[in-house]
Design an enzyme around this catalytic site. Structure first.
Site, PDB file in Angstrom:
ATOM      1  N   CYS A   2     -15.780   4.276  -0.158  1.00  0.00           N
ATOM      2  CA  CYS A   2     -16.881   5.339   0.025  1.00  0.00           C
ATOM      3  C   CYS A   2     -16.531   5.989   1.403  1.00  0.00           C
ATOM      4  O   CYS A   2     -16.021   5.467   2.323  1.00  0.00           O
ATOM      5  CB  CYS A   2     -18.331   4.757   0.267  1.00  0.00           C
ATOM      6  SG  CYS A   2     -18.378   3.952  -1.329  1.00  0.00           S
ATOM      7  N   ARG A  27      -9.638   9.157   0.614  1.00  0.00           N
ATOM      8  CA  ARG A  27      -9.976   7.561   0.608  1.00  0.00           C
ATOM      9  C   ARG A  27     -10.156   7.081  -0.899  1.00  0.00           C
ATOM     10  O   ARG A  27     -10.276   6.149  -1.059  1.00  0.00           O
ATOM     11  CB  ARG A  27     -11.267   7.418   1.335  1.00  0.00           C
ATOM     12  CG  ARG A  27     -10.854   7.596   2.766  1.00  0.00           C
ATOM     13  CD  ARG A  27     -12.400   7.729   3.672  1.00  0.00           C
ATOM     14  NE  ARG A  27     -12.938   6.389   3.516  1.00  0.00           N
ATOM     15  CZ  ARG A  27     -12.785   5.260   4.524  1.00  0.00           C
ATOM     16  NH1 ARG A  27     -12.257   5.568   5.580  1.00  0.00           N
ATOM     17  NH2 ARG A  27     -13.484   4.151   4.357  1.00  0.00           N
ATOM     18  N   TRP A  73     -17.533   5.432  -4.085  1.00  0.00           N
ATOM     19  CA  TRP A  73     -16.342   4.633  -4.929  1.00  0.00           C
ATOM     20  C   TRP A  73     -17.318   3.663  -5.726  1.00  0.00           C
ATOM     21  O   TRP A  73     -17.794   2.423  -4.911  1.00  0.00           O
ATOM     22  CB  TRP A  73     -15.152   4.106  -4.100  1.00  0.00           C
ATOM     23  CG  TRP A  73     -14.206   3.676  -4.873  1.00  0.00           C
ATOM     24  CD1 TRP A  73     -12.833   4.409  -5.372  1.00  0.00           C
ATOM     25  CD2 TRP A  73     -13.901   2.381  -5.172  1.00  0.00           C
ATOM     26  NE1 TRP A  73     -12.080   3.420  -5.774  1.00  0.00           N
ATOM     27  CE2 TRP A  73     -12.819   2.226  -5.430  1.00  0.00           C
ATOM     28  CE3 TRP A  73     -14.599   1.023  -4.880  1.00  0.00           C
ATOM     29  CZ2 TRP A  73     -12.028   1.101  -6.177  1.00  0.00           C
ATOM     30  CZ3 TRP A  73     -14.144  -0.289  -5.261  1.00  0.00           C
ATOM     31  CH2 TRP A  73     -12.689  -0.205  -5.773  1.00  0.00           C
ATOM     32  N   ASN A  99     -22.166   2.804   2.987  1.00  0.00           N
ATOM     33  CA  ASN A  99     -20.758   2.424   2.648  1.00  0.00           C
ATOM     34  C   ASN A  99     -20.795   0.581   2.776  1.00  0.00           C
ATOM     35  O   ASN A  99     -21.433   0.305   3.814  1.00  0.00           O
ATOM     36  CB  ASN A  99     -19.541   2.653   3.624  1.00  0.00           C
ATOM     37  CG  ASN A  99     -19.202   4.048   3.386  1.00  0.00           C
ATOM     38  OD1 ASN A  99     -19.799   5.088   2.309  1.00  0.00           O
ATOM     39  ND2 ASN A  99     -18.145   4.599   4.329  1.00  0.00           N
ATOM     40  N   GLY A 100     -20.294   0.158   1.846  1.00  0.00           N
ATOM     41  CA  GLY A 100     -20.377  -1.614   1.710  1.00  0.00           C
ATOM     42  C   GLY A 100     -21.002  -2.053   0.534  1.00  0.00           C
ATOM     43  O   GLY A 100     -21.081  -1.325  -0.375  1.00  0.00           O
ATOM     44  N   GLU A 478       8.146  -3.713  -3.118  1.00  0.00           N
ATOM     45  CA  GLU A 478       7.286  -2.523  -2.591  1.00  0.00           C
ATOM     46  C   GLU A 478       7.677  -1.219  -3.477  1.00  0.00           C
ATOM     47  O   GLU A 478       6.569  -0.345  -3.789  1.00  0.00           O
ATOM     48  CB  GLU A 478       7.855  -2.437  -1.208  1.00  0.00           C
ATOM     49  CG  GLU A 478       7.233  -1.259  -0.315  1.00  0.00           C
ATOM     50  CD  GLU A 478       5.612  -0.858  -0.745  1.00  0.00           C
ATOM     51  OE1 GLU A 478       4.825  -2.007  -0.934  1.00  0.00           O
ATOM     52  OE2 GLU A 478       5.442   0.364  -0.287  1.00  0.00           O
ATOM     53  N   LYS A 482       4.872   1.042  -5.583  1.00  0.00           N
ATOM     54  CA  LYS A 482       4.758   2.447  -5.606  1.00  0.00           C
ATOM     55  C   LYS A 482       4.744   3.144  -6.710  1.00  0.00           C
ATOM     56  O   LYS A 482       4.146   3.798  -6.952  1.00  0.00           O
ATOM     57  CB  LYS A 482       5.925   2.833  -4.510  1.00  0.00           C
ATOM     58  CG  LYS A 482       5.750   3.388  -3.218  1.00  0.00           C
ATOM     59  CD  LYS A 482       4.727   3.279  -2.320  1.00  0.00           C
ATOM     60  CE  LYS A 482       3.840   2.439  -2.266  1.00  0.00           C
ATOM     61  NZ  LYS A 482       3.319   1.845  -1.003  1.00  0.00           N
ATOM     62  N   GLU A 485       1.625   2.224  -8.509  1.00  0.00           N
ATOM     63  CA  GLU A 485      -0.130   2.685  -8.361  1.00  0.00           C
ATOM     64  C   GLU A 485       0.009   4.160  -8.635  1.00  0.00           C
ATOM     65  O   GLU A 485      -1.150   4.510  -8.553  1.00  0.00           O
ATOM     66  CB  GLU A 485       0.027   2.192  -7.045  1.00  0.00           C
ATOM     67  CG  GLU A 485       0.786   2.920  -5.922  1.00  0.00           C
ATOM     68  CD  GLU A 485       0.426   2.395  -4.456  1.00  0.00           C
ATOM     69  OE1 GLU A 485      -0.776   2.073  -4.112  1.00  0.00           O
ATOM     70  OE2 GLU A 485       1.488   2.264  -3.603  1.00  0.00           O
ATOM     71  N   HIS A 501      14.988 -17.107 -16.432  1.00  0.00           N
ATOM     72  CA  HIS A 501      13.910 -18.276 -16.673  1.00  0.00           C
ATOM     73  C   HIS A 501      12.659 -17.750 -17.319  1.00  0.00           C
ATOM     74  O   HIS A 501      11.564 -18.334 -17.293  1.00  0.00           O
ATOM     75  CB  HIS A 501      13.544 -18.820 -15.427  1.00  0.00           C
ATOM     76  CG  HIS A 501      14.683 -19.518 -14.776  1.00  0.00           C
ATOM     77  ND1 HIS A 501      15.190 -20.639 -15.205  1.00  0.00           N
ATOM     78  CD2 HIS A 501      15.391 -18.984 -13.527  1.00  0.00           C
ATOM     79  CE1 HIS A 501      16.325 -21.122 -14.463  1.00  0.00           C
ATOM     80  NE2 HIS A 501      16.388 -20.006 -13.473  1.00  0.00           N
ATOM     81  N   LYS A 599      -7.924   4.488  -0.113  1.00  0.00           N
ATOM     82  CA  LYS A 599      -7.050   4.445   0.950  1.00  0.00           C
ATOM     83  C   LYS A 599      -7.400   3.262   1.834  1.00  0.00           C
ATOM     84  O   LYS A 599      -6.475   2.502   2.148  1.00  0.00           O
ATOM     85  CB  LYS A 599      -7.289   5.620   1.814  1.00  0.00           C
ATOM     86  CG  LYS A 599      -5.923   5.570   2.931  1.00  0.00           C
ATOM     87  CD  LYS A 599      -4.440   5.675   2.574  1.00  0.00           C
ATOM     88  CE  LYS A 599      -3.440   5.729   3.780  1.00  0.00           C
ATOM     89  NZ  LYS A 599      -2.308   5.242   2.953  1.00  0.00           N
TER      90      LYS A 599
HETATM   91  C1  F6R Z   1      -0.322   0.806  -1.317  1.00  0.00           C
HETATM   92  C2  F6R Z   1      -1.302   0.479  -0.255  1.00  0.00           C
HETATM   93  C3  F6R Z   1      -2.088  -0.803  -0.365  1.00  0.00           C
HETATM   94  C4  F6R Z   1      -2.304  -1.117   1.266  1.00  0.00           C
HETATM   95  C5  F6R Z   1      -3.346  -2.172   1.390  1.00  0.00           C
HETATM   96  C6  F6R Z   1      -3.438  -2.770   2.963  1.00  0.00           C
HETATM   97  O1  F6R Z   1       0.440   1.856  -1.162  1.00  0.00           O
HETATM   98  O2  F6R Z   1      -1.416   1.313   0.437  1.00  0.00           O
HETATM   99  O3  F6R Z   1      -1.544  -1.771  -0.898  1.00  0.00           O
HETATM  100  O4  F6R Z   1      -1.002  -1.327   1.824  1.00  0.00           O
HETATM  101  O5  F6R Z   1      -4.355  -1.969   0.760  1.00  0.00           O
HETATM  102  O6  F6R Z   1      -4.035  -1.734   3.657  1.00  0.00           O
HETATM  103  P1  F6R Z   1      -3.975  -1.718   5.273  1.00  0.00           P
HETATM  104  O7  F6R Z   1      -2.417  -1.753   5.544  1.00  0.00           O
HETATM  105  O8  F6R Z   1      -4.805  -0.423   5.765  1.00  0.00           O
HETATM  106  O9  F6R Z   1      -4.581  -3.070   5.614  1.00  0.00           O
END
Ligand code: F6R
Length: 604
Positions: A2, A27, A73, A99-100, A478, A482, A485, A501, A599
């Site tokens: 949010c 976000r 959100w 928010n929260g 990683e 990417k 997601e 395995h 985000k």
């Molecule tokens: C994936 C991504 C998330 C963040 C995770 C931690 O691309 O961006 O997996 O890495 O939510 O977020 P931060 O680094 O802001 O604590």
């Protein structure tokens, strides 16, 4: 997640709110709304469409100079207009954006129902507007204080009252909120990018504090609603940081900013080829470290895995990497001489924050690696190492990962220097290699056409494998995150040796498998594994820094510049981020704002 923006001043409130909400779109959200005060009543508009839906409305809306805007959100209650914010109290006197999560909202709702209040939405937020109304006796700050005293959970709140149309009251607990100081106008926001166009003079609210924002001034109050001094800081960020600057998407811009990010991050701590950290940890304390724990979420956790690889190799100190949402609830074994390293781009991730609180309570030494200055984690940490990635807007983290890896690499070299576990000559050569690594990243960026061609091959796949051993497995993790997601293609990263395995059962004719191989010591093992999957029909994309490997080991190849495997995540991730980006674009998806994701994950 949010987002909140609020405005009071001579300007047209709706214009500021909509620009602010646009900046908060990154976000992640599923509905949005605005409320202004017009002629003694709230003018409210909500939509489940994008912010553009609000823009159409605002064009015809009556003019106002005070208002609140919100991107929601969904947590409590589905995605629909009645659940979108702002929420208005029963007598239509109080408007709230939140928010929260209010954890005791059911108890509070029942209490309010017993006093005759009715509820229009399924949200936890609606109890706040009615609770404030319940306590309101002519002073909005006082009523807000009484209401939040009843609340359990996390919140950042922006509140307006019809009877006090010249102020916005704000308060927060475990959810970020800032106020921005303008000339003849003032702002509130959950994220400074929302108001950066108007001001870079901000004050960050601490938990349980309040502020009353008026057109020509603002007053801050402590948790007892007693006045406290005003502290306004200048935020160094520029509006350019939150623009696409000619790129089609933020993600593409941010991947391309990796080289400058590396240079900025390294130059923060490398002075005359010597690493200088401003930590409140003595060399003696560092020498006595028993074990290191790295705690983070998602991509930041993957940067932590790279940290495990390099710290263990250079210092022989054992490193345990934990996902923050597990660490906080597992009663972790922490000893006096342990060191915990937290990593977070946003500095606002709820599980990471809760883990820091736990470590603080136990009095264990910790360092935080953070990108956003003045974020919650920045402010709660005594020992901070900043990544200098600048604003990262695309939901998928790219340049921030590269910066996190650089900082952890520097820390590992620094620790090895203090512990004298590696010769000065070797450490010098590592520093030199790191200093020039941006050139290798630049070379990897320039091969974009190849990545597009490979993206075309996998764009219609249902599932893709990412395989590697050692550090290459961490890169695979990683890269897999990417791809899944943003493109919604299922993908799975597996340690190559583990494949037989179980997971090898899924390899069949045409299964696209991306193999990362940057560790020379493990290369012959990787090649045997490749033979095994090719024998079962897999198509292999090999990402390697070996010059001209035998063609029998791949169907497609991405050749990386020669790089020490200790630093290979910095270089090898870039082509894989670009492959994920191009697959997503080819599928016509919203690459910067993937579905269901936010985000900064400010709720657990
Ligand atoms: C994936 C991504 C998330 C963040 C995770 C931690 O691309 O961006 O997996 O890495 O939510 O977020 P931060 O680094 O802001 O604590």
């Amino acid at each position: 997640m949010c987002g909140i923006v609020g405005y009071i001043g001579d300007g047209i409130a709706n214009n500021v709110l909509l620009e602010g909400l646009k900046k908060l779109e990154y976000r992640g959200y599923d509905s949005c709304g605005i409320a202004t005060i017009v002629g003694g009543t709230f003018d409210v508009f909500k939509t489940t469409k994008r912010i553009d839906g609000l823009v159409q409305y605002a064009k015809k809306a009556p003019e106002s100079h005070i208002g609140l805007g919100h991107t929601r959100w969904a947590t409590h209650g589905g995605v629909n207009e009645k659940n979108a914010h702002p929420h208005i109290s029963n007598s239509k006197k109080i408007a709230v954006v939140h928010n929260g999560i209010i954890e005791n909202y059911i108890t509070l709702r029942e209490m309010l129902k017993s006093k005759g209040f009715t509820f229009m939405s399924d949200t936890d937020t609606e109890v706040i507007s009615n609770l404030i109304e319940y306590y309101y006796k002519g002073n909005l700050l006082e009523a807000t204080k009484k209401a939040v005293d009843m609340v359990e959970g996390s919140y950042a709140l922006g509140i307006m009252c019809i009877d006090e149309p010249n102020e916005i009251v704000v308060t927060k607990r475990n959810s970020p909120l800032i106020v921005g100081l303008g000339d003849g106008e003032n702002f509130i926001a959950s994220d400074f990018s929302a108001i950066l166009k108007y001001t870079n003079r901000i004050s960050v609210l601490e938990n349980d504090e309040f502020a009353v924002i008026e057109k020509n001034g603002m007053a801050f109050f402590d948790k007892n609603a007693e006045p406290r001094g005003n502290e306004i800081k200048i935020i160094g960020a520029k509006e350019n940081d939150v623009e696409k600057n000619g790129y089609d998407h933020f993600m593409l811009k941010e991947i391309n900013e990796s080289t400058i990010t590396i240079k900025n991050t390294l130059s923060e701590y490398l002075k005359d080829d010597k690493i200088k950290f401003d930590l409140k940890l003595t060399n003696e304390e560092l020498k006595n470290i028993n074990q290191i724990h790295i705690v983070a979420c998602g991509t930041a956790m993957h940067a932590g895995l790279n940290g495990k690889n390099i710290i263990e190799k250079l210092t022989r100190i054992p490193v345990n990497v934990e996902v923050a949402s597990e660490f906080r609830y597992k009663n972790p074994i922490l000893k006096e001489n342990d060191l915990v390293i937290f990593i977070s781009q946003s500095g606002e991730t709820a599980d990471t924050i809760a883990s820091i609180e736990l470590v603080k309570e136990k009095n264990i030494k910790f360092i935080s690696i953070v990108n956003v200055k003045e974020s919650t984690i920045d402010r709660m940490s005594e020992n901070i190492l900043y990544t200098r990635a600048g604003a990262e807007i695309a939901v998928a983290s790219t340049k921030a990962y590269v910066a996190q890896v650089c900082v952890i690499d520097l820390f590992a070299i620094y620790l090895a220097q203090i512990l004298k576990t590696v010769s000065d000559k070797v450490l010098k050569s590592l520093i030199l290699e790191l200093k020039n690594i941006h050139e290798k990243v630049q070379a990897a960026l320039e091969d974009d056409k190849k990545y597009i061609e490979y993206a075309k091959k996998i764009k219609d796949d249902k599932s893709v494998f990412f395989l590697g051993r050692g550090i290459d497995y961490y890169i695979a993790l990683e890269a897999s995150l990417k791809l899944k997601e943003i493109s919604y293609i299922h993908s799975e990263a597996t340690q190559f040796g583990e494949l037989k395995h179980g997971p090898i059962a899924l390899i069949e004719e045409g299964t696209n498998s991306i193999v990362v191989s940057t560790d020379k010591r493990l290369r012959s093992k990787v090649y045997s594994n490749i033979k095994e999957i090719k024998a079962r029909g897999a198509n292999v994309l090999l990402i390697t820094n070996e010059k001209s490997p035998q063609p029998e080991f791949y169907d497609d190849i991405i050749e990386l510049p020669e790089v020490n495997e200790l630093f290979s995540p910095i270089v090898a991730i870039v082509p894989l981020q670009l492959v994920a980006y191009h697959v997503t674009i080819l599928k016509g998806l919203d690459v910067d704002k993937p579905r269901n994701l936010a985000k900064s994950v400010t709720v657990e």
